[in-house]
Write a protein that holds these residues in place. Structure first.
Motif, PDB file in Angstrom:
ATOM      1  N   ILE A   1       0.869  -1.281   0.053  1.00 42.74           N
ATOM      2  CA  ILE A   1      -0.188  -0.066   0.063  1.00 42.74           C
ATOM      3  C   ILE A   1       0.664   1.514   0.029  1.00 42.74           C
ATOM      4  CG2 ILE A   1      -1.812   1.437   1.482  1.00 42.74           C
ATOM      5  CD1 ILE A   1      -3.000  -1.330   2.429  1.00 42.74           C
ATOM      6  N   ALA A   2       1.847   1.058   0.702  1.00 39.95           N
ATOM      7  CA  ALA A   2       2.816   2.295   0.899  1.00 39.95           C
ATOM      8  C   ALA A   2       3.671   2.499  -0.279  1.00 39.95           C
ATOM      9  CB  ALA A   2       3.830   2.190   1.976  1.00 39.95           C
ATOM     10  N   GLY A   3       3.794   1.432  -1.276  1.00 45.54           N
ATOM     11  CA  GLY A   3       4.502   1.745  -2.432  1.00 45.54           C
ATOM     12  C   GLY A   3       6.013   1.322  -2.400  1.00 45.54           C
ATOM     13  N   VAL A   4       6.302   0.895  -1.320  1.00 45.07           N
ATOM     14  CA  VAL A   4       7.900   0.309  -1.086  1.00 45.07           C
ATOM     15  C   VAL A   4       8.030  -1.027  -1.528  1.00 45.07           C
ATOM     16  CG1 VAL A   4       8.461   2.273   0.754  1.00 45.07           C
ATOM     17  CG2 VAL A   4       7.412  -0.062   1.516  1.00 45.07           C
TER      18      VAL A   4
ATOM     19  N   HIS B   1       6.326  -3.786  -4.667  1.00 45.09           N
ATOM     20  CA  HIS B   1       5.461  -3.970  -5.697  1.00 45.09           C
ATOM     21  C   HIS B   1       4.685  -5.430  -5.770  1.00 45.09           C
ATOM     22  CE1 HIS B   1       5.918  -0.057  -7.530  1.00 45.09           C
ATOM     23  NE2 HIS B   1       7.310  -0.099  -7.184  1.00 45.09           N
ATOM     24  N   PRO B   2       3.643  -5.479  -6.001  1.00 43.19           N
ATOM     25  CA  PRO B   2       2.872  -6.607  -6.182  1.00 43.19           C
ATOM     26  C   PRO B   2       3.390  -7.432  -7.610  1.00 43.19           C
ATOM     27  CG  PRO B   2       1.117  -4.914  -6.656  1.00 43.19           C
ATOM     28  CD  PRO B   2       2.605  -4.377  -6.227  1.00 43.19           C
TER      29      PRO B   2
ATOM     30  N   ILE C   1      -3.680  -1.731  -6.919  1.00 42.11           N
ATOM     31  CA  ILE C   1      -3.982  -1.070  -5.654  1.00 42.11           C
ATOM     32  C   ILE C   1      -4.624   0.327  -6.126  1.00 42.11           C
ATOM     33  CG2 ILE C   1      -2.989   0.063  -3.544  1.00 42.11           C
ATOM     34  CD1 ILE C   1      -0.816  -2.098  -5.121  1.00 42.11           C
ATOM     35  N   PHE C   2      -5.807   0.462  -5.407  1.00 39.85           N
ATOM     36  CA  PHE C   2      -6.624   1.595  -5.666  1.00 39.85           C
ATOM     37  C   PHE C   2      -6.520   2.586  -4.506  1.00 39.85           C
ATOM     38  CE2 PHE C   2      -7.843  -1.410  -8.823  1.00 39.85           C
ATOM     39  CZ  PHE C   2      -8.153  -0.747  -9.978  1.00 39.85           C
ATOM     40  N   PHE C   3      -6.474   3.740  -4.438  1.00 40.36           N
ATOM     41  CA  PHE C   3      -6.858   5.016  -3.763  1.00 40.36           C
ATOM     42  C   PHE C   3      -8.064   5.586  -4.247  1.00 40.36           C
ATOM     43  CE2 PHE C   3      -2.647   5.784  -1.486  1.00 40.36           C
ATOM     44  CZ  PHE C   3      -2.655   4.400  -1.155  1.00 40.36           C
ATOM     45  N   GLY C   4      -9.167   5.193  -3.827  1.00 36.16           N
ATOM     46  CA  GLY C   4     -10.394   5.600  -4.340  1.00 36.16           C
ATOM     47  C   GLY C   4     -10.659   4.986  -5.714  1.00 36.16           C
ATOM     48  N   ASP C   5     -10.670   5.633  -6.957  1.00 37.40           N
ATOM     49  CA  ASP C   5     -10.981   5.187  -8.030  1.00 37.40           C
ATOM     50  C   ASP C   5      -9.766   5.206  -8.936  1.00 37.40           C
ATOM     51  OD1 ASP C   5     -13.594   4.974  -7.778  1.00 37.40           O
ATOM     52  OD2 ASP C   5     -14.058   7.094  -8.644  1.00 37.40           O
ATOM     53  N   LYS C   6      -8.471   5.917  -8.169  1.00 35.45           N
ATOM     54  CA  LYS C   6      -7.148   6.004  -8.816  1.00 35.45           C
ATOM     55  C   LYS C   6      -6.453   4.705  -8.486  1.00 35.45           C
ATOM     56  CE  LYS C   6      -3.568   9.308  -8.989  1.00 35.45           C
ATOM     57  NZ  LYS C   6      -2.913  10.224  -8.264  1.00 35.45           N
ATOM     58  N   ASP C   7      -5.783   4.314  -9.640  1.00 40.93           N
ATOM     59  CA  ASP C   7      -5.058   3.062  -9.633  1.00 40.93           C
ATOM     60  C   ASP C   7      -3.782   3.528  -9.458  1.00 40.93           C
ATOM     61  OD1 ASP C   7      -3.210   0.978 -10.102  1.00 40.93           O
ATOM     62  OD2 ASP C   7      -4.180   0.163 -12.017  1.00 40.93           O
TER      63      ASP C   7
ATOM     64  N   THR D   1      -0.909   1.630  -8.377  1.00 42.32           N
ATOM     65  CA  THR D   1      -0.102   0.621  -8.480  1.00 42.32           C
ATOM     66  C   THR D   1       1.287   0.918  -9.044  1.00 42.32           C
ATOM     67  OG1 THR D   1      -1.961  -0.989  -9.061  1.00 42.32           O
ATOM     68  CG2 THR D   1       0.185  -1.815  -9.193  1.00 42.32           C
ATOM     69  N   LYS D   2       1.430   1.964  -9.848  1.00 40.77           N
ATOM     70  CA  LYS D   2       2.603   2.232 -10.449  1.00 40.77           C
ATOM     71  C   LYS D   2       3.174   3.525  -9.900  1.00 40.77           C
ATOM     72  CE  LYS D   2       3.292  -0.779 -13.725  1.00 40.77           C
ATOM     73  NZ  LYS D   2       1.869  -1.238 -14.396  1.00 40.77           N
ATOM     74  N   LEU D   3       2.449   4.207  -8.928  1.00 39.72           N
ATOM     75  CA  LEU D   3       2.830   5.479  -8.225  1.00 39.72           C
ATOM     76  C   LEU D   3       3.826   5.268  -7.266  1.00 39.72           C
ATOM     77  CD1 LEU D   3       1.162   8.040  -9.150  1.00 39.72           C
ATOM     78  CD2 LEU D   3      -0.005   7.753  -6.885  1.00 39.72           C
ATOM     79  N   PRO D   4       5.132   6.042  -7.535  1.00 39.05           N
ATOM     80  CA  PRO D   4       6.076   6.130  -6.262  1.00 39.05           C
ATOM     81  C   PRO D   4       5.491   6.365  -4.732  1.00 39.05           C
ATOM     82  CG  PRO D   4       6.381   7.934  -7.655  1.00 39.05           C
ATOM     83  CD  PRO D   4       5.337   7.299  -8.307  1.00 39.05           C
ATOM     84  N   PRO D   5       6.175   5.781  -3.729  1.00 38.19           N
ATOM     85  CA  PRO D   5       5.710   6.057  -2.555  1.00 38.19           C
ATOM     86  C   PRO D   5       5.347   7.603  -2.211  1.00 38.19           C
ATOM     87  CG  PRO D   5       7.764   4.484  -2.368  1.00 38.19           C
ATOM     88  CD  PRO D   5       7.490   4.925  -3.988  1.00 38.19           C
ATOM     89  N   LYS D   6       6.135   8.463  -2.251  1.00 36.35           N
ATOM     90  CA  LYS D   6       5.993   9.703  -1.834  1.00 36.35           C
ATOM     91  C   LYS D   6       4.737  10.578  -2.750  1.00 36.35           C
ATOM     92  CE  LYS D   6       9.398  12.023  -5.102  1.00 36.35           C
ATOM     93  NZ  LYS D   6      10.950  12.418  -5.228  1.00 36.35           N
ATOM     94  N   GLU D   7       4.349  10.006  -3.569  1.00 38.94           N
ATOM     95  CA  GLU D   7       3.269  10.672  -4.142  1.00 38.94           C
ATOM     96  C   GLU D   7       1.925   9.758  -3.583  1.00 38.94           C
ATOM     97  OE1 GLU D   7       3.339  10.716  -8.525  1.00 38.94           O
ATOM     98  OE2 GLU D   7       5.580  11.198  -8.351  1.00 38.94           O
ATOM     99  N   ARG D   8       2.183   8.898  -2.787  1.00 37.69           N
ATOM    100  CA  ARG D   8       0.624   8.175  -2.042  1.00 37.69           C
ATOM    101  C   ARG D   8       0.360   8.780  -0.970  1.00 37.69           C
ATOM    102  NH1 ARG D   8       1.363   1.571  -3.434  1.00 37.69           N
ATOM    103  NH2 ARG D   8       2.341   2.015  -5.511  1.00 37.69           N
TER     104      ARG D   8
END
Lengths: 358, 368
Positions: free
Chosen positions: B49-52, B54-55, B60-66, B68-75
């Motif tokens: 979930i933190a992004g450190v 990768h599955p 992984i979704f935050f709301g409707d936003k995928d 999965t590819k987002l780096p940790p600091k943008e989460r």
């Protein structure tokens, strides 16, 4: 099988060129022959230092250690024949059988005897099914059992345990706790157990020495400690939650807490000798709580209701006094008004400094 | 403020599947506890979930936003580790301020936020100290403060009380509960301790061997464990389990475990539907009482004590039952000696019934 006696033990660590730390101070304790005793206290209270002194790993600054009539202060740990089980199990790179046999091999016990003894302790500890396994594949609990078996095989004078269950998961801890208890019933060796976890001490020990800041505060049987703590520290430290302590002022025949009073007419003369400020101590499970008014009850408000499966823990507040009550089943919720009573036979009275009076 | 959702997430480490097709939703503004033993995969879920981390598969979704590819600091997540993980060369103040500095917040606002959270956690007096000068409890509070000081999509606490002395744990559990409720936001909390799960959670996810065995409101999972594994784990002390066979005696139906016969006539409707003969009975230790207490629909047994454990202000008595044992819970300090015989009783209508073949729940007692 010895009685371990500590006489005026003081230990000072030299912590710097000019600084010293007093670890334990003037300790007198007797651990009876074949008994199971615990040293219990928060980290830094001196319990581990005391254990290391008994083991011979530290030599006390002053005082004497006796095993029965014999002073063992000049003896090495090996000569004292103590077995130690620590927080982290240390095993050799060989299978479980060889690990247990190791102490026997080093004193050249004949092979047939080794076999018999390993089998015997393996059964006692419950590791028979893993004798051929290499320790690296074992979980913490099993490793600790192997350590226990290896200690047992030496037939030590005294068993010393230093927080042996701290690194096990809750289930493993439960199992190991009953294992040690069972073991103590079967072999009659003196065992001394160091822990910060009161559950372990209460479960296992015949007698518990509660320590704080390098001194023994109270040395007693578990239920005595629990029901009749000598001071606020022991009352709070033992029990989950710890004993409630509520401070009030003696007025006429009662201690006044603002929103409620506690009648002390029968002991008021004695209390007067100790001034006007007192604390009453009562365990959460003895606090009577009802949603309906009843005789002798006062009003309080529930601030937190915590469901713990086996019971419900309530944080209650009356005026500016807060205390906890533990109930088996309840529908009391946060924000509810409740009626509370402290049953006389369960209340202890302490002076302002927290020392038991009645 | 968003729902956090894992969709069919799997992860393999060194050939071992640590997460197996995990579907999990952590609801916006909820307090969700991930309950499971060490090694079950709780920490891996947090790290993903933190992004450190990768599955291997899944999203992984935050709301409707995928994300999965987002780096940790943008989460924007707040994370408390079991092992504190404070910067050793920084004071408590600087540790707590670090995520705010990274977000380039103004000095005045940082100062206000740090002091406010420090006060709530009772660590105002140690703000100028280094981690090594603090006690374990204080260090953990600093770590919690550092996670909560920022605005985050989700706050994740990974066994924050496991390494804290039990006496501190006792008071911190309640403090933490109050604080987190006050703080608001979406909270996920991992623990191996079923009592923490009961005390803290709105929603509980029981995670065993990399699989979410059950997810639901805490009460639902506790009162209707989906299978034997969940029933056993989400119970402190663990649920007693006894395999047995269905037998009819006249009008009545029993499950016979070899060492006791428990009447289950009241559950006949559901038992008939599954059309099996073998079941597992589940009885929580706190459902069994000393026979001196009143019990409805009682089955009374006289059993021999193996050992008594005293935990906190309660006692667990392990009793011999056939070749196995029965653990009972007594809400006070009582030490029965090994060999002592005890009369105990439980309400036969309060017994859980699971299928022996599948382990699935067949009958759960009604909650009174």
């Amino acid at each position: 099988m010895v009685e371990v006696r500590l006489e005026n033990i003081t230990h000072i660590y030299v912590t710097g060129r000019k600084t010293q730390t007093l670890a334990v101070k003037d300790i007198n304790l007797t651990f009876p022959h074949a008994s199971f005793c615990a040293l219990l206290g928060p980290s830094g209270c001196g319990k581990t230092t005391l254990m290391r002194i008994i083991a011979g790993l530290n030599i006390q600054t002053s005082g004497h250690v006796y095993f029965d009539q014999r002073e063992v202060t000049p003896l090495t740990p090996r000569e004292r024949n103590v077995a130690m089980v620590f927080q982290f199990p240390v095993l050799y790179e060989m299978n479980v059988y060889e690990n247990i046999a190791f102490p026997l091999r080093s004193v050249k016990v004949p092979e047939s005897e080794v076999k018999r003894k390993v089998k015997e302790v393996a059964e006692l500890v419950g590791v028979t099914h893993i004798l051929n396994v290499h320790p690296s594949t074992l979980d913490m609990g099993s490793k600790q059992k192997v350590v226990l078996a290896r200690a047992l095989v030496r037939e030590p004078n005294v068993f010393l345990f230093d927080e042996p269950l701290t690194n096990l998961d809750p289930l493993g801890r439960l199992e190991m706790r009953s294992k040690i208890k069972e073991l103590q019933r079967n072999i009659k060796t003196t065992m001394i157990y160091v822990t910060h976890d009161q559950a372990e001490a209460l479960t296992l020990a015949d007698k518990i020495a509660v320590m704080d800041f390098g001194v023994v505060v109270q040395y007693d049987e578990p239920t005595k400690l629990y029901e009749h703590p000598k001071n606020e520290f022991v009352g709070f430290f033992l029990g989950n939650p710890g004993m409630n302590f509520i401070q009030g002022t003696l007025e006429d025949n009662a201690i006044n807490f603002g929103e409620f009073k506690y009648d002390v007419s029968d002991v008021v003369e004695k209390l007067k000798e100790y001034g006007t400020e007192f604390k009453i101590g009562i365990r959460a499970e003895y606090v009577k709580v009802s949603k309906k008014p009843f005789k002798g009850a006062f009003k309080a408000k529930c601030i937190v209701s915590e469901h713990l499966g086996t019971s419900t823990l309530l944080d209650l507040k009356a005026g500016d006094k807060e205390f906890k009550a533990k109930l088996r089943i309840t529908d009391v919720k946060e924000g509810d008004e409740v009626y509370v009573q402290f049953p006389k036979e369960k209340v202890h009275i302490f002076n302002k400094a927290g020392e038991l009076i009645i | 403020m968003v729902n956090v959702r894992l969709e069919r997430v799997s992860k393999v480490y060194n050939g071992k599947k640590v997460l197996n097709n995990v579907d999990l939703e952590i609801k916006d503004q909820s307090f969700t506890v991930l309950l499971g033993p060490p090694g079950a995969g709780k920490t891996t879920i947090f790290r993903i979930i933190a992004g450190v981390e990768h599955p291997d598969t899944g999203r992984i979704f935050f709301g409707d936003k995928d994300v999965t590819k987002l780096p940790p600091k943008e989460r924007q997540v707040g994370f408390v580790f079991q092992s504190y993980a404070l910067y050793p060369h920084m004071t408590a103040y600087d540790n707590i301020a670090s995520p705010l500095k990274a977000a380039k917040m103004s000095k005045a606002e940082i100062d206000e936020r740090v002091h406010s959270i420090a006060e709530k956690l009772g660590i105002s007096q140690v703000l100028n100290k280094l981690p090594k000068e603090m006690s374990g409890g204080q260090r953990q509070r600093v770590a919690i403060a550092r996670a909560l000081v920022r605005d985050a999509n989700i706050y994740m606490l990974d066994e924050p009380l496991t390494n804290v002395d039990y006496k501190i744990r006792e008071s911190m559990r309640i403090e933490l509960k109050k604080l987190l409720r006050e703080r608001g936001g979406t909270i996920a909390y991992a623990t191996p301790d079923p009592q923490e799960a009961m005390s803290l959670s709105d929603y509980t996810a029981v995670i065993l061997n990399g699989v979410v065995e059950q997810y639901g409101s805490m009460e639902e999972v506790y009162n209707r464990p989906r299978n034997v594994k969940v029933g056993f784990y989400f119970s402190f002390p663990p649920m007693n389990q006894y395999p047995g066979e269905l037998v009819k005696v006249g009008e009545k139906t029993f499950i016979d475990t070899g060492s006791m016969k428990v009447e289950v006539t009241h559950a006949m409707d559901v038992l008939e539907k599954v059309n099996e003969k073998e079941f597992i009975l589940g009885i929580r230790p706190n459902q069994i009482k000393l026979a001196t207490e009143p019990v409805e629909n009682p089955l009374e047994l006289e059993l021999e004590t193996i050992v008594t454990e005293i935990i906190g202000s309660e006692s667990l008595v392990h009793l011999k039952l056939g070749d196995g044992k029965m653990v009972i819970h007594i809400p006070s300090i009582r030490r029965f000696e090994p060999g002592e015989r005890l009369k105990i009783a439980f309400n036969q209508k309060e017994v859980f019934i699971f299928s022996k073949a599948t382990g699935e729940l067949v009958y759960a007692p009604e909650v009174g």
